[in-house]
Design an enzyme around this catalytic site. Structure first.
Site, mmCIF file in Angstrom:
data_model
loop_
_atom_site.group_PDB
_atom_site.id
_atom_site.type_symbol
_atom_site.label_atom_id
_atom_site.label_comp_id
_atom_site.label_asym_id
_atom_site.label_seq_id
_atom_site.Cartn_x
_atom_site.Cartn_y
_atom_site.Cartn_z
ATOM 1 N N CYS A 30 0.844 -1.203 0.000
ATOM 2 C CA CYS A 30 0.000 0.000 0.000
ATOM 3 C C CYS A 30 0.874 1.245 0.000
ATOM 4 O O CYS A 30 0.588 2.222 -0.709
ATOM 5 C CB CYS A 30 -0.900 0.011 1.222
ATOM 6 S SG CYS A 30 -2.055 -1.367 1.337
ATOM 7 N N ASP A 488 35.950 18.445 17.277
ATOM 8 C CA ASP A 488 36.439 19.812 17.358
ATOM 9 C C ASP A 488 36.733 20.130 18.830
ATOM 10 O O ASP A 488 36.112 19.539 19.724
ATOM 11 C CB ASP A 488 35.379 20.762 16.796
ATOM 12 C CG ASP A 488 35.771 22.212 16.972
ATOM 13 O OD1 ASP A 488 36.876 22.586 16.548
ATOM 14 O OD2 ASP A 488 34.956 22.970 17.535
ATOM 15 N N ASP A 691 33.337 24.461 11.290
ATOM 16 C CA ASP A 691 33.196 23.006 11.264
ATOM 17 C C ASP A 691 32.273 22.530 10.147
ATOM 18 O O ASP A 691 32.233 21.338 9.844
ATOM 19 C CB ASP A 691 32.633 22.503 12.608
ATOM 20 C CG ASP A 691 33.538 22.850 13.779
ATOM 21 O OD1 ASP A 691 34.757 22.706 13.618
ATOM 22 O OD2 ASP A 691 33.023 23.258 14.831
#
Length: 800
Positions: A30, A488, A691
């Site tokens: 479906c 970081d 970043d």
């Protein structure tokens, strides 16, 4: 958007996203039919339909698609959008521009606590709250319908099974009268509660497809039709002239309907729990708000609020929307957004968020965001979209499900022909019909279709409860495979702000007096290091006094006069320019620098007296988080633009052995690419704009929730609370979710691989094993429920 080759989820750089609740889907086939119908709408670039959550996620390639086109496409496929036409009018009012095309609604979030949510896709059409209400109403109506049907079918099937299994032992149930009695009990079940399967099977046939309803309908019609012919015209069968009544399978037809309805009812109850996290968030917003009109107060629906409205929020009430405190003071519990257990003091000018709890005093709040603009609504939308996405591991199940139904019909037909050929008598034909029906019923691919989306829905929902926002199934799967984490430093492993850490005095000056002199001069500076020194001095009891003759030399130092004393704070070279020899302080300064601190020399009245140092300290829990990652077998490295010495000092404190320092933003992305080239599955964790390139290039980009919008936009996972401490939990959750998916797929495949041959009677001549259609229907229903139950175990993830 990212286009990493490891991700299979389609991505587009433009366009918008719409979520639609879908009603009437009963299996994965479906969902594929709805997907196909939506993809035929011009302007749609991608459509994903999640059978587990009963939602469709549609991506627009342009802005000219009307909401009613989507509703009509779903309806033409034989399904419904709960409240579709009603929601359509709401969408027209709120989301249409002058040209009649849909547009994204809502102003962008300001850079505040929840700025990271801006990166999540906006939806079109009704709001998340409207969708949730419509879906809940539809689910309740469907539940009532299934329960009524189940009660009727069970009430007729139980005596039917008793009669059929007694084989005439009960007086009055044998012979022709008994078969007509079984007909009278079975027919209302097949064409009453069973009509839902027949209707959906017909809709599938009209679209030249087949699904679970096709298998169930063919099975029950085959059993009922054969039985009716045997009852109405027994002379057509051999041996009938000798008084032998042909065997009938009315009980099989009725039992199939009953057991499938029972499975659907249990499945619906379990599915409702899949989105408990979303429902819980939506329920936090009160339906009414107290709006002020001068001195009058009126209760209005939250939907009727506008920017600039003034609201009164009394103690113990939840805030109805995002805003700014205009009057009053109070403590507000924001734990549902931040995870912090302590309430936050609020006063005039402070920002407050819808759904948070006002605890202490009355507040007057000026509305700044409403509806889908609020932070809570954005979280709800992000979680719903994540639950609706497809993980790459689902490919196999999708491929198998796509060809499963016609293959099963072929196997069932072959089974019938083989059994009929082995024994062409009436008994043999009856047995062939029984095997045909059993194969059709047991092979329903519901469990296969639920295996992946159910686990993804529960996993992402549980993640939202834990403050882990995952952007989709592909991200969840990639996170489960991570073996290398690049972290970081600033703002991720550390707090991101300097603090006063050390005061080394040479001589007999009192530390508090020294800090008072230093802080009094630094108070005139706006430099972050100066602010850190002032704040640290105050915490140590120093008194900040007015300073005169303030002088600042950028990058060198500051000087000023406090009372009668001249104070200088800066580098050794700067002091030596005014003939102050600070060589005696150099060893202390060097030792501090080696430990990652930033030292400053202090001279009072021309005499060097001390070294004060500031540092960006490790974030709370960072050391434990690194240790936990290593326990999970993950390689951890620090990736930072800071100096090598400072980076190594912080890394040593946190237990990180590998340090990559002095790197620019583009260098971070290069390091990520190199790690990937080594065959590593890389997660990059950061919080700043610098970043973003590395986050985008990693297999999994993880953004700290307090970071910038750009960082979060490039990430796959946002840690909304807990910072770096939430990272091990996020990766562990991803692994647990993928493990659950694998378990679901394994048992779904095993169920069909073993169940179909047994139902077909393939082992009968060696083992005597045969599976009746009644037991096959029960097994089919329980298989779907077992997959959902296994997925729901993820709701207990990390619960005490």
């Amino acid at each position: 958007m990212k286009t990493n080759t490891t991700r299979s989820q389609p991505q587009t750089d433009d366009g918008e996203v719409c979520q639609l609740p879908i009603q009437g889907m009963t299996c994965a086939s479906c969902a594929r039919r709805v997907e196909s119908a939506l993809m035929r709408v011009p302007g749609i670039s991608e459509a994903q339909v999640n059978y587990a959550t009963q939602r469709a996620t549609v991506r627009f390639s342009d802005g000219t698609v009307a909401y009613d086109q989507l509703v009509h496409a779903v309806e033409d496929a034989g399904y419904a959008v709960p409240g579709g036409h009603q929601d359509e009018r709401a969408a027209d009012e709120a989301h249409r521009d002058a040209g009649g095309a849909l547009r994204g609604g809502g102003a962008p979030l300001p850079q505040e606590t929840n700025a990271h949510l801006r990166a999540m896709p906006r939806t079109r059409g009704p709001s998340a709250a409207d969708t949730a209400r419509a879906m809940e109403e539809a689910e309740e109506a469907e539940d009532r319908s299934i329960r009524r049907g189940l009660a009727l079918s069970a009430g007729l099937t139980v005596p039917l099974l008793v009669i059929a299994m007694s084989h005439g032992a009960i007086p009055g149930t044998g012979g022709t009268f008994g078969t007509w009695l079984q007909f009278a009990l079975a027919t209302p079940v097949v064409f009453g509660p069973g009509r839902r399967f027949l209707r959906l099977a017909w809709a599938a046939a009209r679209h030249r497809t087949a699904d679970m309803n096709t298998l169930v309908s063919v099975g029950i019609l085959a059993a009922w039709t054969y039985s009716f012919v045997a009852t109405a015209a027994p002379g057509l069968f051999p041996h009938a002239e000798h008084g032998v009544v042909p065997h009938v399978y009315y009980e099989a037809a009725a039992a199939i309907v009953t057991f499938v309805l029972l499975g659907k009812w249990m499945e619906a109850r379990a599915r409702k729990r899949l989105s408990d996290a979303v429902r819980g968030l939506v329920s936090l917003v009160p339906p009414l708000a107290r709006r002020l009109r001068g001195d009058d107060e009126e209760e209005v629906a939250v939907e009727g609020l506008a920017h600039g409205d003034l609201l009164r929020v009394r103690p113990g009430e939840r805030l109805p929307t995002d805003g700014e405190v205009a009057d009053g003071t109070s403590a507000v519990d924001e734990s549902m957004l931040t995870g912090e257990s302590l309430p936050v003091d609020k006063r005039a000018g402070d920002t407050v968020y819808g759904g948070t709890l006002n605890q202490a005093g009355a507040l007057v709040v000026r509305v700044t965001r409403t509806g889908g603009e609020t932070a809570l609504a954005r979280i709800v939308e992000a979680v719903e979209q994540a639950q609706g996405s497809r993980a790459p591991i689902a490919r196999l199940a999708d491929t198998v499900s796509g060809i499963f139904v016609p293959v099963v019909i072929g196997i069932a037909t072959l089974t019938f022909l083989v059994w009929a050929a082995l024994d062409p008598s009436a008994t043999g034909i009856a047995t062939a019909v029984e095997r045909f029906v059993a194969v059709l019923v047991i092979a329903c691919p519901c469990a296969l279709g639920l295996a992946t989306p159910a686990a993804v829905a529960v996993g992402t929902g549980r993640g939202a409860e834990l403050g882990i926002l995952v952007k989709g199934g592909a991200a969840l799967e990639a996170a489960s495979r991570v073996d290398t984490v690049l972290l970081d430093k600033t703002g991720t492993l550390t707090t991101g702000r300097p603090v006063l850490t050390e005061v080394v005095i040479h001589g007999d000056m009192d530390e508090r007096e020294l800090l008072s002199l230093v802080a009094s001069v630094e108070a005139a500076s706006e430099h972050p290091v100066a602010r850190a020194i002032v704040e640290g001095a105050r915490k140590r009891g120093a008194v900040v006094r007015p300073a005169a003759d303030f002088v600042v030399e950028a990058g060198a130092g500051v000087s000023g006069r406090v009372g009668l004393r001249v104070v200088r704070i800066g580098t050794r070279a700067w002091l030596e320019k005014v003939r102050i020899d600070a060589s005696a302080l150099e060893p202390s300064a060097a030792a501090l620098a080696d430990r990652g601190h930033t030292p400053a020399f202090v001279a009072v009245d021309g005499v060097p007296v001390a070294v004060v140092a500031v540092a960006d300290r490790p974030a709370e829990g960072a050391k434990e988080a690194v240790a936990e990652l290593r326990r999970q077998g993950i390689e951890v490295a620090m990736l930072t633009g800071d100096r090598l010495g400072t980076a190594r000092a912080i890394a040593a404190e946190l237990g990180i052995e590998r340090v990559i320092a002095d790197v620019r933003p583009e260098d971070k992305a290069r390091v990520v690419a190199e790690e990937r080239a080594r065959g590593r599955i890389v997660a990059m964790v950061g919080d700043g704009i610098n970043d973003a390139p590395a986050l985008a290039g990693a297999h999994v980009g993880v953004a700290i929730g307090t970071g910038t919008d750009i960082a979060v936009a490039a990430a796959d996972v946002a840690l909304l609370r807990g910072g770096i401490t939430a990272l091990p939990r996020a990766l562990h959750l991803a692994r647990a979710t993928l493990g659950t998916i694998r378990q679901n797929l394994f048992w779904a495949f095993v169920y069909n691989i073993v169940g179909i041959p047994v139902a077909a009677g393939a082992f009968y001549y060696w083992t005597g094993w045969l599976l009746s259609p009644v037991l096959a229907s029960a097994a089919m229903s329980l298989s779907s429920v077992s997959v959902l139950a296994n997925s729901l175990r993820l709701r207990r993830f990390e619960r005490a």
